[in-house]
Design a protein around this motif. Structure first.
Motif, short mmCIF file in Angstrom:
data_model
loop_
_atom_site.label_atom_id
_atom_site.label_comp_id
_atom_site.label_asym_id
_atom_site.label_seq_id
_atom_site.Cartn_x
_atom_site.Cartn_y
_atom_site.Cartn_z
N ILE A 14 38.21 24.86 -52.35
CA ILE A 14 39.10 24.98 -53.65
C ILE A 14 38.23 24.30 -54.86
CG2 ILE A 14 41.72 25.02 -52.73
CD1 ILE A 14 42.07 22.28 -52.80
N ILE A 15 38.98 24.63 -56.19
CA ILE A 15 38.24 23.48 -56.90
C ILE A 15 39.44 22.72 -57.76
CG2 ILE A 15 36.63 24.39 -57.70
CD1 ILE A 15 37.97 25.68 -60.20
N THR A 16 39.29 21.41 -57.85
CA THR A 16 40.81 20.83 -58.95
C THR A 16 40.52 20.27 -60.19
OG1 THR A 16 39.68 18.52 -58.35
CG2 THR A 16 40.96 19.74 -56.57
N LEU A 17 41.84 20.53 -60.84
CA LEU A 17 41.21 20.49 -62.69
C LEU A 17 40.25 18.94 -62.98
CD1 LEU A 17 42.52 21.33 -65.09
CD2 LEU A 17 44.00 19.77 -65.11
N GLU A 19 31.62 20.51 -66.14
CA GLU A 19 30.80 19.47 -64.68
C GLU A 19 32.40 20.17 -63.40
OE1 GLU A 19 29.92 14.84 -63.41
OE2 GLU A 19 30.70 14.90 -65.26
N LEU A 20 30.94 20.02 -61.85
CA LEU A 20 31.53 20.34 -60.90
C LEU A 20 30.80 18.98 -60.09
CD1 LEU A 20 33.11 22.54 -59.42
CD2 LEU A 20 31.47 22.95 -58.74
N GLN A 21 31.80 18.97 -59.54
CA GLN A 21 31.62 17.13 -58.24
C GLN A 21 31.84 17.95 -57.27
OE1 GLN A 21 34.15 13.81 -59.12
NE2 GLN A 21 33.98 14.96 -61.44
N LEU A 42 26.80 29.17 -60.63
CA LEU A 42 27.40 27.67 -61.06
C LEU A 42 26.42 26.42 -61.58
CD1 LEU A 42 30.66 27.83 -58.35
CD2 LEU A 42 30.22 28.61 -61.54
N SER A 43 25.49 26.54 -60.74
CA SER A 43 24.19 25.60 -61.00
C SER A 43 23.88 25.71 -62.06
CB SER A 43 23.14 25.32 -59.46
OG SER A 43 23.86 25.37 -58.08
N SER A 92 27.32 17.27 -60.16
CA SER A 92 27.35 15.70 -59.92
C SER A 92 27.77 15.54 -58.35
CB SER A 92 28.41 14.71 -60.41
OG SER A 92 28.38 15.08 -61.89
N TYR A 93 26.83 14.73 -57.82
CA TYR A 93 27.21 14.75 -56.16
C TYR A 93 28.09 13.17 -56.33
CZ TYR A 93 24.00 18.38 -56.01
OH TYR A 93 23.87 19.62 -56.12
#
Length: 102
Positions: free
Chosen positions: A7-10, A66-68, A92-93, A99-100
């Protein structure tokens, strides 16, 4: 039966896990903006995300800047495949800041 789902969150968190339902990946306060299935492609060093969640639909990547991502996946490219024959794969990269976190 558990399956590899994401899943991805808001707020931009990518959550992956072997679960029965996508909602099993939610944490308190999360607002989900889509999900699907994942697989690791070790030959090309990628995590391939695909399809959609029955409950949450196709991931709304356009909402995110941004994707964490969990730090354990550092170094793997993130690809999303629509699997519908109409849309190109999304790298997506390249599209999002990644961010990690630990």
């Amino acid at each position: 039966m558990t399956q590899p789902k994401f899943i991805i969150t808001l707020d931009g968190h990518l959550r992956l896990g072997m679960v029965e339902m996508h909602k099993d990946l939610l944490q308190p306060g999360d607002q989900c903006i889509g999900g699907g299935y994942y697989r690791f492609d070790y030959v090309t060093n990628r995590i391939v995300l695909s399809r959609s969640s029955y409950d949450f639909g196709v991931p709304k990547w356009h909402v995110l800047d941004e994707l964490q991502v969990p730090a354990v996946y550092r170094g793997l490219r993130l690809i999303y495949q629509y699997d519908d024959g109409e849309h190109d794969d999304i790298d997506l990269s390249d599209m999002l800041k990644i961010s990690y976190y630990e």
